[in-house]
Design a protein around this motif. Structure first.
Motif, PDB file in Angstrom:
ATOM      1  N   ALA A 204       0.826  -1.207   0.000  1.00 16.37           N
ATOM      2  CA  ALA A 204       0.000   0.000   0.000  1.00 16.37           C
ATOM      3  C   ALA A 204       0.863   1.260   0.000  1.00 16.37           C
ATOM      4  O   ALA A 204       0.577   2.217  -0.735  1.00 16.37           O
ATOM      5  CB  ALA A 204      -0.936  -0.006   1.199  1.00 16.37           C
ATOM      6  N   MET A 205       1.910   1.270   0.807  1.00 18.38           N
ATOM      7  CA  MET A 205       2.787   2.445   0.891  1.00 18.38           C
ATOM      8  C   MET A 205       3.484   2.717  -0.436  1.00 18.38           C
ATOM      9  O   MET A 205       3.638   3.874  -0.837  1.00 18.38           O
ATOM     10  CB  MET A 205       3.807   2.268   2.019  1.00 18.38           C
ATOM     11  CG  MET A 205       3.195   2.225   3.414  1.00 18.38           C
ATOM     12  SD  MET A 205       2.321   3.718   3.890  1.00 18.38           S
ATOM     13  CE  MET A 205       3.695   4.803   4.203  1.00 18.38           C
ATOM     14  N   LYS A 206       3.874   1.673  -1.146  1.00 22.28           N
ATOM     15  CA  LYS A 206       4.491   1.852  -2.473  1.00 22.28           C
ATOM     16  C   LYS A 206       3.499   2.486  -3.436  1.00 22.28           C
ATOM     17  O   LYS A 206       3.840   3.381  -4.202  1.00 22.28           O
ATOM     18  CB  LYS A 206       4.986   0.514  -3.024  1.00 22.28           C
ATOM     19  CG  LYS A 206       6.245   0.023  -2.365  1.00 22.28           C
ATOM     20  CD  LYS A 206       6.692  -1.304  -2.956  1.00 22.28           C
ATOM     21  CE  LYS A 206       7.893  -1.845  -2.212  1.00 22.28           C
ATOM     22  NZ  LYS A 206       8.311  -3.158  -2.699  1.00 22.28           N
ATOM     23  N   GLU A 207       2.257   2.017  -3.397  1.00 20.25           N
ATOM     24  CA  GLU A 207       1.218   2.574  -4.269  1.00 20.25           C
ATOM     25  C   GLU A 207       0.931   4.028  -3.920  1.00 20.25           C
ATOM     26  O   GLU A 207       0.732   4.863  -4.805  1.00 20.25           O
ATOM     27  CB  GLU A 207      -0.060   1.742  -4.184  1.00 20.25           C
ATOM     28  CG  GLU A 207      -1.178   2.252  -5.055  1.00 20.25           C
ATOM     29  CD  GLU A 207      -0.913   2.157  -6.552  1.00 20.25           C
ATOM     30  OE1 GLU A 207      -1.677   2.760  -7.322  1.00 20.25           O
ATOM     31  OE2 GLU A 207       0.057   1.477  -6.969  1.00 20.25           O
ATOM     32  N   ILE A 208       0.932   4.344  -2.639  1.00 16.32           N
ATOM     33  CA  ILE A 208       0.710   5.726  -2.214  1.00 16.32           C
ATOM     34  C   ILE A 208       1.791   6.635  -2.774  1.00 16.32           C
ATOM     35  O   ILE A 208       1.503   7.722  -3.286  1.00 16.32           O
ATOM     36  CB  ILE A 208       0.653   5.822  -0.671  1.00 16.32           C
ATOM     37  CG1 ILE A 208      -0.636   5.183  -0.160  1.00 16.32           C
ATOM     38  CG2 ILE A 208       0.773   7.274  -0.198  1.00 16.32           C
ATOM     39  CD1 ILE A 208      -0.665   4.954   1.342  1.00 16.32           C
ATOM     40  N   GLU A 209       3.036   6.195  -2.698  1.00 14.36           N
ATOM     41  CA  GLU A 209       4.135   7.013  -3.241  1.00 14.36           C
ATOM     42  C   GLU A 209       3.969   7.239  -4.738  1.00 14.36           C
ATOM     43  O   GLU A 209       4.205   8.334  -5.238  1.00 14.36           O
ATOM     44  CB  GLU A 209       5.493   6.377  -2.921  1.00 14.36           C
ATOM     45  CG  GLU A 209       5.861   6.478  -1.459  1.00 14.36           C
ATOM     46  CD  GLU A 209       5.790   7.900  -0.909  1.00 14.36           C
ATOM     47  OE1 GLU A 209       6.285   8.849  -1.554  1.00 14.36           O
ATOM     48  OE2 GLU A 209       5.212   8.069   0.172  1.00 14.36           O
ATOM     49  N   THR A 210       3.543   6.224  -5.453  1.00 13.98           N
ATOM     50  CA  THR A 210       3.288   6.368  -6.894  1.00 13.98           C
ATOM     51  C   THR A 210       2.161   7.362  -7.131  1.00 13.98           C
ATOM     52  O   THR A 210       2.275   8.259  -7.986  1.00 13.98           O
ATOM     53  CB  THR A 210       2.931   5.004  -7.525  1.00 13.98           C
ATOM     54  OG1 THR A 210       4.029   4.108  -7.324  1.00 13.98           O
ATOM     55  CG2 THR A 210       2.642   5.138  -9.006  1.00 13.98           C
ATOM     56  N   LEU A 211       1.075   7.231  -6.402  1.00 18.58           N
ATOM     57  CA  LEU A 211      -0.072   8.129  -6.556  1.00 18.58           C
ATOM     58  C   LEU A 211       0.280   9.567  -6.214  1.00 18.58           C
ATOM     59  O   LEU A 211      -0.198  10.502  -6.866  1.00 18.58           O
ATOM     60  CB  LEU A 211      -1.236   7.657  -5.679  1.00 18.58           C
ATOM     61  CG  LEU A 211      -1.920   6.366  -6.089  1.00 18.58           C
ATOM     62  CD1 LEU A 211      -2.896   5.910  -5.005  1.00 18.58           C
ATOM     63  CD2 LEU A 211      -2.636   6.535  -7.419  1.00 18.58           C
ATOM     64  N   ARG A 212       1.114   9.759  -5.211  1.00 23.83           N
ATOM     65  CA  ARG A 212       1.484  11.112  -4.791  1.00 23.83           C
ATOM     66  C   ARG A 212       2.296  11.835  -5.858  1.00 23.83           C
ATOM     67  O   ARG A 212       2.311  13.060  -5.889  1.00 23.83           O
ATOM     68  CB  ARG A 212       2.256  11.064  -3.478  1.00 23.83           C
ATOM     69  CG  ARG A 212       1.348  10.671  -2.308  1.00 23.83           C
ATOM     70  CD  ARG A 212       2.061  10.660  -0.988  1.00 23.83           C
ATOM     71  NE  ARG A 212       2.386  12.024  -0.612  1.00 23.83           N
ATOM     72  CZ  ARG A 212       3.492  12.368   0.034  1.00 23.83           C
ATOM     73  NH1 ARG A 212       4.373  11.454   0.370  1.00 23.83           N
ATOM     74  NH2 ARG A 212       3.707  13.621   0.350  1.00 23.83           N
ATOM     75  N   LYS A 213       2.939  11.092  -6.738  1.00 25.45           N
ATOM     76  CA  LYS A 213       3.672  11.709  -7.848  1.00 25.45           C
ATOM     77  C   LYS A 213       2.710  12.225  -8.912  1.00 25.45           C
ATOM     78  O   LYS A 213       3.022  13.143  -9.652  1.00 25.45           O
ATOM     79  CB  LYS A 213       4.648  10.707  -8.466  1.00 25.45           C
ATOM     80  CG  LYS A 213       5.801  10.360  -7.548  1.00 25.45           C
ATOM     81  CD  LYS A 213       6.678   9.295  -8.143  1.00 25.45           C
ATOM     82  CE  LYS A 213       7.739   8.879  -7.137  1.00 25.45           C
ATOM     83  NZ  LYS A 213       8.521   7.727  -7.599  1.00 25.45           N
ATOM     84  N   GLU A 214       1.531  11.610  -8.978  1.00 24.72           N
ATOM     85  CA  GLU A 214       0.543  11.958  -9.990  1.00 24.72           C
ATOM     86  C   GLU A 214      -0.419  13.043  -9.543  1.00 24.72           C
ATOM     87  O   GLU A 214      -0.917  13.807 -10.356  1.00 24.72           O
ATOM     88  CB  GLU A 214      -0.267  10.710 -10.376  1.00 24.72           C
ATOM     89  CG  GLU A 214       0.580   9.608 -10.968  1.00 24.72           C
ATOM     90  CD  GLU A 214      -0.188   8.303 -11.118  1.00 24.72           C
ATOM     91  OE1 GLU A 214      -1.417   8.283 -10.908  1.00 24.72           O
ATOM     92  OE2 GLU A 214       0.462   7.296 -11.445  1.00 24.72           O
ATOM     93  N   LYS A 215      -0.736  13.082  -8.250  1.00 25.12           N
ATOM     94  CA  LYS A 215      -1.701  14.069  -7.771  1.00 25.12           C
ATOM     95  C   LYS A 215      -1.399  14.470  -6.338  1.00 25.12           C
ATOM     96  O   LYS A 215      -0.726  13.752  -5.600  1.00 25.12           O
ATOM     97  CB  LYS A 215      -3.127  13.530  -7.879  1.00 25.12           C
ATOM     98  CG  LYS A 215      -3.415  12.303  -7.024  1.00 25.12           C
ATOM     99  CD  LYS A 215      -4.843  11.845  -7.241  1.00 25.12           C
ATOM    100  CE  LYS A 215      -5.133  10.593  -6.437  1.00 25.12           C
ATOM    101  NZ  LYS A 215      -6.498  10.152  -6.588  1.00 25.12           N
TER     102      LYS A 215
END
Length: 121
Positions: A93-104
């Motif tokens: 989940a934390m890896k996905e959050i970091e990816t999402l935070r780069k997008e929005k």
């Protein structure tokens, strides 16, 4: 019950005024999201202290997502609860959050396995 600058919980009485005002704002928001009062106050005070320490940094003004444990799964859900994603592990989940935070722009309240506030990212 909504708290105000003149009517706030005893647990906030020793906070510096800017921290207390932010804690009141956060606690009221969490109560609107149906958090239990004690939990809302604990989270609000912790977040307000963090906000005060980081107030010079540019941040998103409010929590947009929560990462919580549900059984053996981890759930990333929007603050309004309309959208959610499920993960097998917190690390995933934390890896996905970091990816999402780069997008929005997003601010995630991360909880531990017991549901207690851990940090905001």
């Amino acid at each position: 019950m909504a708290w105000s600058r003149k009517d706030y919980p005893e647990s906030m009485k020793n906070l510096d005024e800017p921290v207390r005002n932010k804690a009141i704002e956060i606690a009221n928001s969490l109560m609107e999201e149906d958090y239990e009062e004690g939990r809302a106050l604990s989270i609000a005070i912790s977040q307000a202290k963090e906000w005060y320490e980081n107030r010079g940094e540019e941040t998103v003004s409010h929590i947009t997502h929560h990462l919580v444990s549900e059984g053996s799964k981890w759930i990333l859900k929007t603050a309004d609860g309309d959208e959610q994603r499920t993960f097998s592990t917190k690390e995933e989940a934390m890896k996905e959050i970091e990816t999402l935070r780069k997008e929005k722009s997003m601010k995630v309240m991360v909880h531990d396995a017991d549901g207690k506030f851990q940090k905001v990212i």
